[in-house]
Design a protein around this motif. Structure first.
Motif, PDB file in Angstrom:
ATOM      1  N   LYS A   1       0.836  -1.207   0.000  1.00  0.00           N
ATOM      2  CA  LYS A   1       0.000   0.000   0.000  1.00  0.00           C
ATOM      3  C   LYS A   1       0.867   1.251   0.000  1.00  0.00           C
ATOM      4  O   LYS A   1       0.601   2.217  -0.723  1.00  0.00           O
ATOM      5  CB  LYS A   1      -0.934   0.014   1.213  1.00  0.00           C
ATOM      6  N   MET A   2       1.937   1.231   0.813  1.00  0.00           N
ATOM      7  CA  MET A   2       2.831   2.377   0.860  1.00  0.00           C
ATOM      8  C   MET A   2       3.497   2.601  -0.488  1.00  0.00           C
ATOM      9  O   MET A   2       3.636   3.739  -0.955  1.00  0.00           O
ATOM     10  CB  MET A   2       3.904   2.186   1.941  1.00  0.00           C
ATOM     11  N   ALA A   3       3.909   1.504  -1.143  1.00  0.00           N
ATOM     12  CA  ALA A   3       4.552   1.616  -2.454  1.00  0.00           C
ATOM     13  C   ALA A   3       3.597   2.226  -3.471  1.00  0.00           C
ATOM     14  O   ALA A   3       3.984   3.114  -4.248  1.00  0.00           O
ATOM     15  CB  ALA A   3       5.026   0.247  -2.924  1.00  0.00           C
ATOM     16  N   VAL A   4       2.345   1.782  -3.476  1.00  0.00           N
ATOM     17  CA  VAL A   4       1.344   2.322  -4.400  1.00  0.00           C
ATOM     18  C   VAL A   4       1.131   3.814  -4.140  1.00  0.00           C
ATOM     19  O   VAL A   4       1.136   4.629  -5.061  1.00  0.00           O
ATOM     20  CB  VAL A   4       0.009   1.559  -4.261  1.00  0.00           C
ATOM     21  N   ASP A   5       0.957   4.174  -2.875  1.00  0.00           N
ATOM     22  CA  ASP A   5       0.700   5.571  -2.526  1.00  0.00           C
ATOM     23  C   ASP A   5       1.871   6.472  -2.902  1.00  0.00           C
ATOM     24  O   ASP A   5       1.680   7.583  -3.412  1.00  0.00           O
ATOM     25  CB  ASP A   5       0.412   5.698  -1.019  1.00  0.00           C
ATOM     26  N   LYS A   6       3.085   5.998  -2.664  1.00  0.00           N
ATOM     27  CA  LYS A   6       4.260   6.810  -2.966  1.00  0.00           C
ATOM     28  C   LYS A   6       4.455   6.970  -4.473  1.00  0.00           C
ATOM     29  O   LYS A   6       4.856   8.033  -4.949  1.00  0.00           O
ATOM     30  CB  LYS A   6       5.511   6.217  -2.302  1.00  0.00           C
ATOM     31  N   LEU A   7       4.173   5.916  -5.226  1.00  0.00           N
ATOM     32  CA  LEU A   7       4.285   6.003  -6.679  1.00  0.00           C
ATOM     33  C   LEU A   7       3.278   7.008  -7.233  1.00  0.00           C
ATOM     34  O   LEU A   7       3.595   7.800  -8.131  1.00  0.00           O
ATOM     35  CB  LEU A   7       4.067   4.636  -7.310  1.00  0.00           C
ATOM     36  N   LEU A   8       2.066   6.991  -6.705  1.00  0.00           N
ATOM     37  CA  LEU A   8       1.031   7.903  -7.185  1.00  0.00           C
ATOM     38  C   LEU A   8       1.322   9.350  -6.795  1.00  0.00           C
ATOM     39  O   LEU A   8       0.941  10.284  -7.506  1.00  0.00           O
ATOM     40  CB  LEU A   8      -0.339   7.489  -6.630  1.00  0.00           C
ATOM     41  N   ALA A   9       1.999   9.537  -5.665  1.00  0.00           N
ATOM     42  CA  ALA A   9       2.268  10.892  -5.172  1.00  0.00           C
ATOM     43  C   ALA A   9       3.540  11.503  -5.743  1.00  0.00           C
ATOM     44  O   ALA A   9       3.746  12.718  -5.660  1.00  0.00           O
ATOM     45  CB  ALA A   9       2.359  10.873  -3.642  1.00  0.00           C
ATOM     46  N   ALA A  10       4.402  10.690  -6.362  1.00  0.00           N
ATOM     47  CA  ALA A  10       5.710  11.175  -6.818  1.00  0.00           C
ATOM     48  C   ALA A  10       5.586  12.129  -8.007  1.00  0.00           C
ATOM     49  O   ALA A  10       4.768  11.917  -8.909  1.00  0.00           O
ATOM     50  CB  ALA A  10       6.596   9.986  -7.192  1.00  0.00           C
ATOM     51  N   ASN A  11       6.416  13.160  -8.002  1.00  0.00           N
ATOM     52  CA  ASN A  11       6.489  14.056  -9.160  1.00  0.00           C
ATOM     53  C   ASN A  11       7.118  13.315 -10.346  1.00  0.00           C
ATOM     54  O   ASN A  11       6.680  13.477 -11.486  1.00  0.00           O
ATOM     55  CB  ASN A  11       7.332  15.289  -8.820  1.00  0.00           C
ATOM     56  N   LYS A  12       8.151  12.533 -10.051  1.00  0.00           N
ATOM     57  CA  LYS A  12       8.809  11.747 -11.084  1.00  0.00           C
ATOM     58  C   LYS A  12       9.372  10.478 -10.466  1.00  0.00           C
ATOM     59  O   LYS A  12       9.844  10.495  -9.322  1.00  0.00           O
ATOM     60  CB  LYS A  12       9.928  12.539 -11.757  1.00  0.00           C
ATOM     61  N   VAL A  13       9.305   9.382 -11.205  1.00  0.00           N
ATOM     62  CA  VAL A  13       9.799   8.095 -10.732  1.00  0.00           C
ATOM     63  C   VAL A  13      11.054   7.720 -11.516  1.00  0.00           C
ATOM     64  O   VAL A  13      11.063   7.780 -12.755  1.00  0.00           O
ATOM     65  CB  VAL A  13       8.739   6.988 -10.902  1.00  0.00           C
ATOM     66  N   TYR A  14      12.109   7.355 -10.805  1.00  0.00           N
ATOM     67  CA  TYR A  14      13.353   6.906 -11.418  1.00  0.00           C
ATOM     68  C   TYR A  14      13.537   5.432 -11.069  1.00  0.00           C
ATOM     69  O   TYR A  14      13.625   5.082  -9.891  1.00  0.00           O
ATOM     70  CB  TYR A  14      14.543   7.709 -10.891  1.00  0.00           C
ATOM     71  N   VAL A  15      13.580   4.575 -12.075  1.00  0.00           N
ATOM     72  CA  VAL A  15      13.759   3.142 -11.855  1.00  0.00           C
ATOM     73  C   VAL A  15      15.206   2.782 -12.162  1.00  0.00           C
ATOM     74  O   VAL A  15      15.701   3.043 -13.257  1.00  0.00           O
ATOM     75  CB  VAL A  15      12.813   2.316 -12.755  1.00  0.00           C
ATOM     76  N   TYR A  16      15.894   2.197 -11.169  1.00  0.00           N
ATOM     77  CA  TYR A  16      17.298   1.834 -11.318  1.00  0.00           C
ATOM     78  C   TYR A  16      17.477   0.323 -11.190  1.00  0.00           C
ATOM     79  O   TYR A  16      16.887  -0.321 -10.319  1.00  0.00           O
ATOM     80  CB  TYR A  16      18.160   2.491 -10.233  1.00  0.00           C
ATOM     81  N   GLY A  17      18.319  -0.229 -12.049  1.00  0.00           N
ATOM     82  CA  GLY A  17      18.696  -1.633 -11.949  1.00  0.00           C
ATOM     83  C   GLY A  17      19.906  -1.873 -12.834  1.00  0.00           C
ATOM     84  O   GLY A  17      19.999  -1.288 -13.912  1.00  0.00           O
ATOM     85  N   VAL A  18      20.840  -2.691 -12.390  1.00  0.00           N
ATOM     86  CA  VAL A  18      22.014  -3.002 -13.211  1.00  0.00           C
ATOM     87  C   VAL A  18      22.045  -4.494 -13.482  1.00  0.00           C
ATOM     88  O   VAL A  18      21.430  -5.293 -12.780  1.00  0.00           O
ATOM     89  CB  VAL A  18      23.330  -2.560 -12.522  1.00  0.00           C
ATOM     90  N   GLY A  19      22.778  -4.880 -14.522  1.00  0.00           N
ATOM     91  CA  GLY A  19      22.844  -6.292 -14.879  1.00  0.00           C
ATOM     92  C   GLY A  19      21.473  -6.827 -15.240  1.00  0.00           C
ATOM     93  O   GLY A  19      20.674  -6.178 -15.913  1.00  0.00           O
ATOM     94  N   SER A  20      21.165  -8.018 -14.750  1.00  0.00           N
ATOM     95  CA  SER A  20      19.878  -8.641 -15.025  1.00  0.00           C
ATOM     96  C   SER A  20      18.717  -7.826 -14.468  1.00  0.00           C
ATOM     97  O   SER A  20      17.646  -7.747 -15.081  1.00  0.00           O
ATOM     98  CB  SER A  20      19.849 -10.061 -14.431  1.00  0.00           C
ATOM     99  N   SER A  21      18.926  -7.208 -13.303  1.00  0.00           N
ATOM    100  CA  SER A  21      17.862  -6.387 -12.709  1.00  0.00           C
ATOM    101  C   SER A  21      17.573  -5.154 -13.559  1.00  0.00           C
ATOM    102  O   SER A  21      16.497  -4.565 -13.457  1.00  0.00           O
ATOM    103  CB  SER A  21      18.250  -5.962 -11.288  1.00  0.00           C
ATOM    104  N   GLY A  22      18.534  -4.772 -14.398  1.00  0.00           N
ATOM    105  CA  GLY A  22      18.304  -3.657 -15.311  1.00  0.00           C
ATOM    106  C   GLY A  22      17.239  -3.989 -16.342  1.00  0.00           C
ATOM    107  O   GLY A  22      16.486  -3.112 -16.788  1.00  0.00           O
ATOM    108  N   ILE A  23      17.172  -5.259 -16.728  1.00  0.00           N
ATOM    109  CA  ILE A  23      16.140  -5.694 -17.665  1.00  0.00           C
ATOM    110  C   ILE A  23      14.769  -5.589 -17.002  1.00  0.00           C
ATOM    111  O   ILE A  23      13.797  -5.138 -17.606  1.00  0.00           O
ATOM    112  CB  ILE A  23      16.409  -7.139 -18.131  1.00  0.00           C
ATOM    113  N   THR A  24      14.698  -5.978 -15.744  1.00  0.00           N
ATOM    114  CA  THR A  24      13.448  -5.842 -14.987  1.00  0.00           C
ATOM    115  C   THR A  24      13.073  -4.369 -14.851  1.00  0.00           C
ATOM    116  O   THR A  24      11.894  -4.009 -14.907  1.00  0.00           O
ATOM    117  CB  THR A  24      13.588  -6.471 -13.594  1.00  0.00           C
ATOM    118  N   ALA A  25      14.079  -3.509 -14.683  1.00  0.00           N
ATOM    119  CA  ALA A  25      13.827  -2.066 -14.567  1.00  0.00           C
ATOM    120  C   ALA A  25      13.176  -1.529 -15.831  1.00  0.00           C
ATOM    121  O   ALA A  25      12.264  -0.689 -15.768  1.00  0.00           O
ATOM    122  CB  ALA A  25      15.135  -1.330 -14.279  1.00  0.00           C
TER     123      ALA A  25
END
Length: 289
Positions: free
Chosen positions: A130-154
């Motif tokens: 719930k906190m993740a949903v609320d914070k995503l909706l309230a954010a001015n901008k979202v930056y998704v970070y991931g390197v290697g394999s997690s970068g593909i998920t990003a």
């Protein structure tokens, strides 16, 4: 009555041990190793029995239980007992043998993934979601970070959030991530994806982003990992990756599964989500024959 430390669900104590194992002391790991190897015996043991079998003092057993978020040994045993009732087939039963034919391999892989999916579901914390949903909706901008394999998920998360109409960008290059994190500010949100939670190329930028006032969500397989210490909320996935299996597809399935839960909840809560999905779908309709 309040609980000591973080708790997730009623029936995930064995999963939690794996999730926080790297953060345990040498003595606490002895207790963890015994419990994971002999969960049935643990349920029947007294605190004295377990301390003797693990080769540690009774106070070490109590500290271990409290680090998992339980008030004491008895509460911990009750959770382990529930784990055993709900326990899926042994991973040993799904181990792939060189003599297995193609269909047997396919069936065993399916069973392995079913186990991981159930384990990830058991790790779901509804308050954190719930906190993740609320914070995503309230954010001015979202930056998704991931390197290697997690970068593909990003990149996949970037695609999903963009289609919902969020202001989002994703980065996979460690240098770009570092520069991006140095510029984020209060009102922005960083979504960091790291299976180990210990990748320096992510931990250091996330720390800086947090110092700059940004909110932080992390998706990881380890609750007590370095990256989690800077997160406002942690989304946990079940991971069985060995050091030689970095980027295993099974882990990616679990990440995608958790993000699917998250984006579905976002779609349900965001007022104009359906309009954004329709607009983005129409924008590429003429790309199809």
């Amino acid at each position: 009555m309040g609980r000591v430390g973080p708790r997730l669900n009623q029936s995930n104590s064995l999963l939690m041990i794996s999730s926080i194992y790297s953060s345990l002391t040498k003595t606490e790991k002895k207790v963890a190793d015994y419990v994971k190897s002999y969960p049935e015996e643990t349920v029947l043991a007294t605190v004295t029995d377990l301390s003797e079998k693990a080769g540690v003092g009774e106070t070490s057993v109590i500290r271990f239980c409290r680090k998992l978020g339980f008030r004491g040994f008895h509460e911990f045993k009750l959770s382990v007992a529930q784990d055993l009732v709900d326990r899926p087939p042994s991973v040993v039963d799904t181990a792939i043998d060189e003599q297995d034919d193609m269909m047997t391999v396919a069936r065993k892989l399916t069973m392995q993934h079913e186990i991981l999916l159930k384990n990830t579901l058991d790790l779901v914390n509804t308050d954190n979601l719930k906190m993740a949903v609320d914070k995503l909706l309230a954010a001015n901008k979202v930056y998704v970070y991931g390197v290697g394999s997690s970068g593909i998920t990003a990149l996949d998360l970037h695609y999903q959030l963009m289609r919902l109409g969020l202001n989002v960008e994703a980065h996979r290059d460690s240098h770009i991530i570092a520069m991006s994190a140095s510029l984020v500010k209060k009102g922005d949100l960083v979504f960091a994806i790291s299976t180990s939670g210990s990748t320096r190329d992510l931990v250091d930028p996330v720390k800086e982003a947090k110092q700059n006032g940004a909110d932080v969500i992390c998706l990881t397989g380890h609750l007590r990992s370095p990256i989690a210490t800077y997160a406002d909320t942690v989304l946990l996935v079940s991971s069985r990756e060995m050091p030689t299996e970095g980027g295993a597809l099974a882990t990616k399935f679990m990440q995608t599964y958790m993000l699917n839960i998250l984006t579905t909840l976002l779609t349900m809560k965001k007022e104009d989500a359906s309009k954004s999905l329709e607009k983005t779908a129409r924008s590429v309709v003429d790309k199809l024959y």
